[in-house]
Scaffold this active site. Structure first.
Site, short mmCIF file in Angstrom:
data_model
loop_
_atom_site.label_atom_id
_atom_site.label_comp_id
_atom_site.label_asym_id
_atom_site.label_seq_id
_atom_site.Cartn_x
_atom_site.Cartn_y
_atom_site.Cartn_z
N GLU A 88 1.21 -1.09 0.07
CA GLU A 88 -0.09 -0.04 -0.12
C GLU A 88 1.02 0.78 -0.04
O GLU A 88 1.89 1.72 0.48
CB GLU A 88 -1.05 0.00 1.11
CG GLU A 88 -1.81 0.84 1.31
CD GLU A 88 -3.17 1.10 2.44
OE1 GLU A 88 -3.26 0.10 3.41
OE2 GLU A 88 -3.46 2.13 3.09
N LYS A 284 -6.70 -0.45 11.39
CA LYS A 284 -6.06 -1.01 10.48
C LYS A 284 -4.86 -0.28 10.13
O LYS A 284 -3.85 -0.64 10.10
CB LYS A 284 -7.33 -1.30 9.30
CG LYS A 284 -6.92 -1.82 7.69
CD LYS A 284 -6.06 -0.57 7.22
CE LYS A 284 -5.77 -1.60 5.81
NZ LYS A 284 -4.95 -0.38 4.86
N ASP A 300 4.12 -14.16 11.29
CA ASP A 300 3.01 -14.72 10.67
C ASP A 300 1.82 -13.55 10.99
O ASP A 300 1.53 -13.65 12.25
CB ASP A 300 2.29 -15.73 10.86
CG ASP A 300 1.39 -16.61 10.85
OD1 ASP A 300 0.87 -15.56 10.94
OD2 ASP A 300 0.62 -17.49 10.99
N HIS A 397 -2.72 11.55 0.59
CA HIS A 397 -2.10 9.39 0.38
C HIS A 397 -1.83 9.97 -1.35
O HIS A 397 -1.24 8.19 -1.70
CB HIS A 397 -3.22 8.69 0.52
CG HIS A 397 -4.01 7.26 0.29
ND1 HIS A 397 -3.04 6.76 1.00
CD2 HIS A 397 -4.80 6.69 -0.75
CE1 HIS A 397 -3.33 5.83 0.29
NE2 HIS A 397 -4.38 5.70 -0.88
C1 MEV Z 1 -5.22 3.20 5.39
O1 MEV Z 1 -4.80 2.13 4.78
C2 MEV Z 1 -5.45 3.24 7.08
C3 MEV Z 1 -6.21 4.83 7.35
O2 MEV Z 1 -7.44 4.37 6.97
C4 MEV Z 1 -5.76 4.81 9.34
C5 MEV Z 1 -6.96 5.27 9.78
O3 MEV Z 1 -7.77 5.92 8.75
O4 MEV Z 1 -6.61 5.81 10.92
C6 MEV Z 1 -5.29 5.54 6.75
#
Ligand code: MEV
Length: 442
Positions: A88, A284, A300, A397
């Site tokens: 990513e 995430k 893992d 991003h």
């Molecule tokens: C993207 O991979 C992760 C985010 O969505 C985490 C978040 O929103 O805190 C940017």
């Protein structure tokens, strides 16, 4: 007419690699090109390729994922270059930005709370619970002796079985008990060691009970349902945090004072503590960092994530793994997560790049690697929440994503350089990049 996709393939695993590849390629309209494409990802060194082939099964090629470095990661005063394997865009950049930011504010702090792993033997037994409980001291001794051939080496390394407890689950499921076993697996993740011990425990428990002549025939029967480690490791826990004065947060954002930034950041993290939808995305972001280190070091990541998400739900609802404290002019951002990770065994030393990653990290112990991985989780979490509460996530991003979009339009190197310069102060979107490339080409 029978379509190819309706045919059940027999004996695929027995075919040679080339044969498997050809068979798969026949599912495409251009089999020759598919074979060439997949073969172009084979390692040029036959021995290395064989190693990769043997990690898994039915292998026909390799799947590349970028291997990046996050520099300037200061943890407990030591400066690391951290390897991160992730597909990513933005994750390595976000981690690196946070590392640089905190390197000027005392770096990251980290400590391992504990390193216990857990395994279970699930079994059925139809006697009275008190009878089994009374036999437990003898059962424990019998099982530990029986597993000696497996545990001796681990004991030499300072690890082994820590405890065996009987858990009576009969109120939830008829005749159902567990042996809950805790382990110290030192620098290994220990899955194979734990599972071997547990299977031995299962067999030995059956033998032990069969030999208890004072019990009725029924009571001498134990049915082992399964023996397996638990990936939930709440006692294999690491804590990491960053801290600074509120004054040190001035200029983080041109529109917010240090105090206002701290407050907004705190609120964003509190939202992730009370709202499951936000918590999932928040966590995430943490695993963007942790997984990248886990993969780079041959660990893992599925096991690590599974434990983390269960831990996030330990209070009865799913919540953020990180939290913020703002008081007495201090900002403190803390992450606590279970992290069963190893630096010996598994792929850690077999995969040439995992081995290299560990060397780059100074051949850390499992405890040290737990801290490094957790720190990268906190670093990514910090960058994400900082962007979300200031500029928004898309600006940064999409800038990082620019190359993916350019590659989508098959941009040449000249077009890429021109686009990078052009989009320095322009909003990046799929449409805007497409338009720019089209205008260049016309
Ligand atoms: C993207 O991979 C992760 C985010 O969505 C985490 C978040 O929103 O805190 C940017």
């Amino acid at each position: 007419m029978i379509r190819k996709r309706d045919i059940i393939i027999k004996g695929f695993s027995k075919l040679l690699k080339e044969e498997k590849l050809k068979l798969v390629a026949e599912y495409f309209e251009n089999p020759g090109e598919v074979v060439s494409l997949l073969k172009s990802f084979w390692h040029t060194d036959e021995h290395q390729q064989k190693l990769f082939d043997e990690f898994s099964e039915n292998t026909i090629t390799n799947f590349y994922i970028p291997y990046g470095i996050s520099p300037n990661v200061i943890i407990n005063g030591r400066n690391y270059l951290v390897p991160m394997v992730i597909e990513e865009s933005s994750v390595v950049a976000a981690a690196s930005a946070a590392a640089k930011f905190w390197s000027q504010r005392g770096g990251f702090h980290a400590e391992v709370v504990d390193i216990q792993k857990i395994g279970q033997v699930h079994f059925s037994w139809s006697g009275k619970p008190a009878v089994l409980q009374a036999l437990m001291p003898a059962i424990k001794k019998y099982l530990i002796d029986a597993a000696k051939p497996i545990t001796t080496n681990m004991e030499k390394r300072g690890g082994g079985i820590l405890d065996i407890q009987l858990v009576n689950m009969t109120e939830k499921l008829e005749d159902y008990y567990q042996l809950l076993v805790t382990f110290d697996t030192q620098d290994s993740m220990g899955a194979n060691f734990i599972n071997s011990v547990l299977e031995e425990f299962g067999n030995s428990l059956r033998t032990f009970m069969a030999e208890q002549l004072q019990l009725s025939l029924d009571e001498r029967q134990v049915e082992i349902i399964m023996a397996i480690l638990s990936n939930y490791t709440p006692s294999c826990l690491v804590k990491t945090w960053v801290e600074c004065t509120i004054d040190e947060l001035e200029n983080v954002d041109e529109n917010l004072t240090g105090a206002a930034f701290a407050k907004k950041f705190e609120k964003a993290v509190k939202i992730a503590q009370i709202d499951t939808y936000r918590a999932t995305t928040h966590n995430k972001g943490i695993y963007n960092g942790i997984d990248a280190v886990a993969i780079a070091t041959g660990n893992d990541f599925r096991a690590i994530e599974a434990a983390g998400h269960t831990y996030a739900a330990r209070n009865g609802h799913y919540e953020s793994l990180s939290r913020v404290e703002v008081k007495d002019n201090k900002f403190r951002f803390i992450l606590e997560a279970p992290l069963a990770i190893g630096t010996v065994g598994g792929l850690t030393n077999l995969h040439p790049l995992a081995k290299q990653s560990l060397q780059l990290l100074g051949n850390p112990s499992a405890k040290e690697l737990m801290m490094v991985a957790a720190v990268m989780g906190l670093a990514n979490n910090f960058s994400a929440v900082k962007s979300l509460t200031t500029t928004g996530i898309q600006a940064g991003h999409m800038k990082m994503h620019l190359f993916n979009i350019l590659n989508h339009f098959k941009a040449s190197e000249e077009e890429k350089s021109a686009a990078v310069a052009y989009f320095k102060d322009q909003k990046v979107s799929f449409a805007s990049v497409g338009k720019y490339i089209a205008s260049m080409r016309s």
